[in-house]
Design a protein around this motif. Structure first.
Motif, short mmCIF file in Angstrom:
data_model
loop_
_atom_site.label_atom_id
_atom_site.label_comp_id
_atom_site.label_asym_id
_atom_site.label_seq_id
_atom_site.Cartn_x
_atom_site.Cartn_y
_atom_site.Cartn_z
N ALA A 61 47.63 81.08 30.11
CA ALA A 61 47.27 80.30 31.29
C ALA A 61 47.00 78.85 30.92
O ALA A 61 47.07 77.96 31.75
N GLU B 238 48.67 76.76 29.44
CA GLU B 238 49.77 75.82 29.60
C GLU B 238 50.12 75.60 31.07
O GLU B 238 50.97 74.80 31.40
N LYS B 239 49.45 76.34 31.92
CA LYS B 239 49.69 76.15 33.35
C LYS B 239 49.18 74.77 33.75
O LYS B 239 48.03 74.45 33.60
N MET B 240 50.05 73.99 34.21
CA MET B 240 49.65 72.65 34.58
C MET B 240 49.02 72.67 35.96
O MET B 240 49.22 73.59 36.73
#
Lengths: 547, 167, 435
Positions: C423, C425-427
């Protein structure tokens, strides 16, 4: 003289210059205080918020930035109070928050202010538990010399201020805002100014790096030798940075009255020349011979000549010691040629005279009038010509070089002292390999009459290769190696200084870092004409690159 | 240079210059003028403005990127600016957002395939007592519900298929 | 409660934005007295009125004016701050739309008092209609001699120009506003020097809010003491209070200072909508949130707000009912500051967004108790460490919400550490993209 006042830093009294800010006050007394946006030679910015200190004000204690606060008499300043330290630590934490931490592939590693400040002032627990925000591109081509890494940038605006205020060619900007702020060029544009390399020096992180240096060396293996730049008559103070006898870069060395802490790209990227087209073996009619044979032959050949038949030609490229040797040991037939001043020039540092020591030739009273010598050559009265460290046959539009080429057959013996295999090498009878200026000690006088020393950084390829001044002395006196008075060029300096009042009190290794200002007419304006940036450098402050 | 102000715009700019003691101060008005003239401020336009105002291009670029109302790419015919700040949020701005994203198939920052609608989430529009609010081009539409917004969008769609009466 | 309207007296008159109607209803009446007085006397009247800046900081206006260096050789500028962007604040726009001549009158009075001949009115870019109406009114005023050269034969010139913003909350900060007029990014300047000494184009400059300026004609006509008699001892005069959020009748009213907040809520906003009162921001989101209990004896005055640890700010009250979720509300508020941070100072640029990301994470149910405490620490590390007050404006609601409504947040967070994992890396895909 600056008026001094007393302030109280961390419960101790210090004398500081009246108009300095708190960072400068701390620097003057080597009190550690981190900073990013503050730079001694740039306008104060006050945006990184890392140089936090606590000061006493009429309204009570206040945490503020040291760089934006001027000292006042009696001011109480704390760099180490609980609140100051907390603010310093938290500012660093903010800066590191979305930093890529790609240190192993970052060329700034080892000289990164973020690393260093973190080590000295930071908190070590990493508290970001949210996704990292990517602040932009990596390894972007930003110009001829510069690589831009947007996500490493901590937005201190040093480079921007340097281009805006010093070079005055605004090329970089911070676009967008808030957390999306990132350093950028105008789309499709590149950094084109002739001082671009400095932006990489002052970049506290690896956002701006030099193409010429990236991944060439780990900086902690580099040795720094104090020297000067020889690419123009400005003679900027530099460090020659080298490892394993190879130069990897030139870095500007702080000199407040001269180059401050800047240098031009022309000078900076000339470091490669020190290793190109070198000549290490003596030549006789282009055949390699030994040093013994070389000096024996020359001594034999010159012994039969009257001194009036021997001519010595030097250029403004040599050291003071070489001029002194010419003046002292080589008689009256020594001439210094001044090639035309045709280089790029500006109001900052660059001068059109692309040679380092015209002032030195003047200081030692070398003849620059070539007409009598031309006359003698034309009449066949010169039996031997010794050319010293100047590619004479490569000089264009020079009457002496012209005459020489036309009358070369009239000179039976031509000897050339050179470090480089250039055009002149092919035209002479004997080639005497000498050291480059990086391989010997020496002194130079720049266009604004500052005498500086250039210390030996590298060891010559062959132990018998001498500095030009010593080779000259050997040739002129016919001395055998064991008979020589000098084993190092610095001894030549120590000899010559006794003749000059201004130099007498300084031995070679005592010549001040910032040089000795000589009382002689200047050949150029002072640097940074019309560029006003307030800066305070207290004489007790550590040089930039050591602090 | 390819882009250039019309005669009328140049004249208008000349008047703007007289308002300030420093020509650099004309940058914001010049960018507004450029956006009116060209619809948005492309890199090419920014270079033109830089020349006009007498500033380095990168400084103009910085300014154009700093202020959210300058379009760096062509917006839709109807530029929907939905306020998402607290008062609008408390009164249902999120429903409006879902509605726009679903019916127009645009995400914030995008323009609908037919080029009719571009969608931008904005912060407080200063009409909190009539929340939730959407600004379409230059006009505020306030005290919205999904139904009201639906009617407005239908109207705009209908309008644009026939003669353009703007909003 | 008997009082005379100062700012909104002509709001109900149709077409009062036209000069003709405005003149029929008393606009520019103060000029006669104005030009018979010495500028210093006007400054003294304003000092006597105890008028405080209505933009949010509540700095005494007369005192601010007195900081302009006497007999300076430089031109003095007056900048009118109509960059109203604080969440919950929306009333300045109505002065521009309904009674622009009141503002112009006030501008001329204020300019005369500080000996300024050049005035810039900074109107936020989003306000297109207010801008058009004000511009028209200004043209009319110029044509009829109420602005420009030799105003009403007084021999005094006041040139008024409109400078439009282009979408940046920070330009409401006075030095950012100056930067913006000068053609730069709206990034606040380091003070000192203060603008009264070195402001616009390096010259002495006074920046006042629209409402502040609009009070000046009344003060000139009636005297500073009359103004000081209205309201409370520290909060004199009237103020335009706006209210939004969960109330039955959102809107704005001009009232003397000193009304009890619950009374204002009931009498004017006609009560909380959808349930009982849970929380209230008294002056825009940059002020500390008040609980229902705290509101009980909270008054609409600077001193009462201060005593309760909050501020009256710009007078824009935001109400939340019992069903409002403080985590979601605070997430919305912090997004505003993260979007609007100018990016200059490290703690604000990084801190606002860090806080916002942590709250987003909590909204997703991935937050931890430790992160809840971290929010408070980040808020502390931001406040008072930056060039302007935006960092504090974010830290204050964060701290007050988390402390006062901690149970709302605890519903979402787990006491254990949750690895960020994939999660991470979830922008933040839903953020506003500047067009």
């Amino acid at each position: 003289m600056q008026k001094m006042i007393t302030v109280n830093i961390n419960n101790q009294e210090y004398e500081v210059q009246e108009d300095c800010n708190i960072v400068e006050a701390c620097d003057a007394h080597n009190i550690p205080l981190q900073r990013f946006c503050y730079h001694r030679y740039l306008p104060v910015d006050g945006s990184c918020r890392t140089c936090m200190v606590e000061i006493e004000t009429p309204q009570g204690m206040m945490v503020t930035t040291a760089c934006t606060t001027k000292v006042k008499p009696g001011m109480a300043i704390y760099t180490n109070s609980e609140k100051a330290v907390a603010a310093q630590k938290s500012a660093l934490e903010f800066l590191l928050l979305d930093h890529p931490l790609d240190c192993p592939i970052c060329d700034k590693a080892g000289e990164c202010l973020l690393q260093d400040n973190y080590f000295d002032f930071g908190r070590y627990d990493f508290r970001r538990t949210v996704a990292r925000y990517f602040k932009g591109g990596k390894a972007l081509n930003a110009g001829e010399h510069i690589v831009l890494d947007q996500e490493r940038c901590i937005l201190c605006r040093r480079c921007i201020r340097f281009f805006d205020e010093i070079v005055r060619t605004p090329e970089l900007g911070i676009i967008s805002r808030g957390h999306e702020s990132s350093i950028s060029l105008f789309p499709e544009k590149f950094i084109r100014n002739p001082y671009s390399g400095n932006s990489a020096d002052i970049c506290p992180v690896g956002a701006l790096t030099l193409k010429e240096f990236r991944f060439k060396q780990r900086v902690w293996f580099l040795k720094k030798t104090k020297s000067i730049c020889t690419q123009c008559a400005r003679g900027c103070s530099i460090y020659i940075e080298h490892n394993k006898n190879t130069v990897w870069r030139f870095m500007p060395r702080e000199n407040p009255a001269l180059n401050r802490v800047w240098m031009c790209d022309r000078g900076r990227f000339s470091f490669n020349k020190l290793h190109e087209k070198r000549i290490f073996t003596p030549l006789k009619h282009q055949e390699e011979i030994s040093f013994n044979q070389l000096y024996d032959d020359i001594a034999e050949l010159l012994k039969t000549r009257r001194s009036g038949e021997i001519a010595w030609v030097v250029g403004p490229f040599s050291s003071n010691e070489t001029y002194y040797a010419l003046k002292t040991y080589c008689g009256d037939n020594a001439v210094c040629l001044m090639p035309p001043a045709s280089g790029e020039r500006d109001d900052l540092l660059m001068l059109a005279e692309e040679y380092p020591n015209a002032q030195g030739a003047t200081f030692f009273g070398l003849q620059t009038e070539t007409a009598p010598l031309i006359d003698k050559i034309q009449k066949g009265r010169i039996a031997a010509l010794i050319i010293v460290e100047m590619d004479l046959f490569n000089l264009r539009n020079d009457s002496f070089a012209q005459c020489l080429m036309e009358n070369i057959h009239k000179i039976p013996l031509k000897i050339y002292l050179t470090a480089y295999r250039d055009e002149t090498v092919a035209r002479v009878d004997y080639v005497v390999p000498v050291r480059t200026y990086a391989e010997t000690n020496g002194t130079f006088i720049n266009a604004t009459s500052l005498l500086q020393k250039a210390c030996q950084a590298l060891v010559p390829e062959h132990p018998d290769i001498d500095a030009a001044c010593i080779a000259l002395y050997t040739i002129a006196t016919g001395a055998r190696k064991h008979q020589r008075r000098y084993s190092d060029a610095s001894e030549m300096y120590d000899k010559l200084r006794s003749h000059y009042d201004e130099l007498r009190s300084f031995q070679f290794n005592q010549i001040p870092e910032y040089g000795i200002a000589l009382n002689m007419p200047k050949r150029a304006d002072e640097p940074f004409k019309g560029i006003h940036v307030d800066f305070n450098v207290c004489s007790t402050a550590k040089p930039l690159e050591e602090s | 240079m390819a882009v250039q102000f019309s005669e009328a715009a140049l004249k208008e700019y000349e008047e703007i210059v007289t308002r300030y003691p420093d020509k650099k101060a004309t940058l914001l008005p010049a960018l507004w003028l450029a956006q009116r003239e060209f619809g948005y401020v492309s890199d090419e336009v920014l270079e033109y403005i830089a020349q006009l105002v007498g500033m380095p291009a990168v400084k103009v670029y910085e300014v154009a990127e700093f202020y959210t109302m300058f379009h760096k790419k062509k917006p839709g015919k109807y530029h929907l600016q939905l306020c998402q700040t607290i008062s609008c949020y408390l009164r249902g701005a999120e429903d409006l957002r879902s509605y726009i994203q679903e019916t127009l198939q645009v995400l914030p920052g995008e323009t609908s395939a037919d080029g009719l609608f571009s969608f931008q989430l904005v912060e407080c529009l200063g009409s909190c007592h009539t929340a939730p609010v959407i600004k379409i081009n230059d006009e505020y539409y306030d005290s919205l519900t999904v139904e009201k917004l639906d009617a407005i969008i239908r109207h705009l769609k209908k309008n644009s298929s026939g003669e353009d009466h703007g909003v | 409660m008997e009082f005379e309207l100062q700012l909104t007296k002509r709001f109900s008159i149709p077409n009062c934005h036209t000069l003709e109607v405005a003149l029929n209803h008393g606009a520019y009446r103060s000029f006669e007295k104005l030009f018979s007085m010495k500028p210093e006397a006007i400054v003294n009247e304003v000092i006597a009125s105890k008028l405080r800046g209505r933009g949010g900081a509540a700095f005494p206006t007369g005192l601010k004016w007195s900081f302009v260096p006497k007999d300076t050789a430089l031109p003095v500028y007056l900048c009118v701050n109509a960059d109203e962007s604080e969440p919950g604040t929306f009333v300045d726009r109505y002065i521009l739309e309904y009674d622009p001549h009141l503002l112009i009158e006030g501008i001329v009075c204020a300019a005369y008092a500080i000996k300024s001949h050049d005035v810039y009115v900074y109107i936020r870019g989003e306000y297109v209609r207010p801008y058009m109406i004000f511009k028209k009114a200004l043209d009319e005023a110029y044509r009829s001699g109420f602005a420009g050269h030799n105003i009403k034969n007084s021999g005094y010139d006041v040139h008024i120009w409109i400078h439009r913003g282009a979408g940046a909350y920070i330009c409401g900060e006075e030095t950012a506003l100056l930067e913006s007029i000068e053609g730069k990014k709206g990034q606040p300047r380091i003070k000192p020097p203060f603008p009264a000494v070195e402001g616009l184009f390096g010259c002495p400059t006074i920046i006042n809010n629209v409402k502040t300026i609009s009070h000046i004609p009344w003060i000139i006509e009636h005297g500073g003491e009359a103004f000081a008699r209205i309201g409370t001892s520290e909060s004199t005069g009237t103020m335009l209070f706006g209210i939004s959020g969960h109330v039955n009748n959102p809107g704005f009213w001009e009232l003397p200072f000193g009304m009890r907040v619950p009374e204002f809520l009931e009498k004017y906003a006609q009560g909380v909508k959808g349930g009982s009162l849970k929380a209230l921001f008294p002056g825009g989101t940059s002020t500390a949130v008040m609980t229902a209990d705290e509101c009980a004896d909270l008054y609409l005055s600077y001193e009462s707000m201060r005593a309760h640890g909050t501020m009256l700010g710009s007078g824009g009250l935001i109400v939340m009912n019992e069903h409002a979720d403080m985590l979601h509300a605070l997430r919305t508020i912090t997004r505003f500051y993260a979007e609007e941070s100018c990016g200059q100072c490290t703690p604000c640029r990084e801190g606002t967004f860090w806080i916002h990301r942590l709250l987003e994470k909590m909204v997703r149910g991935e937050g931890t108790t430790k992160e809840l405490d971290l929010l408070l620490e980040i808020a502390d590390n931001m406040e008072g460490k930056t060039i302007c007050a935006l960092a504090a404006a974010c830290a204050i609601p964060v701290r007050s919400c988390v402390v006062k409504f901690r149970q709302d947040f605890e519903k979402y967070v787990k006491p254990v550490f949750v690895p960020v994992a994939a999660a991470a890396e979830k922008m933040l895909g839903d953020d506003a993209v500047p067009f």
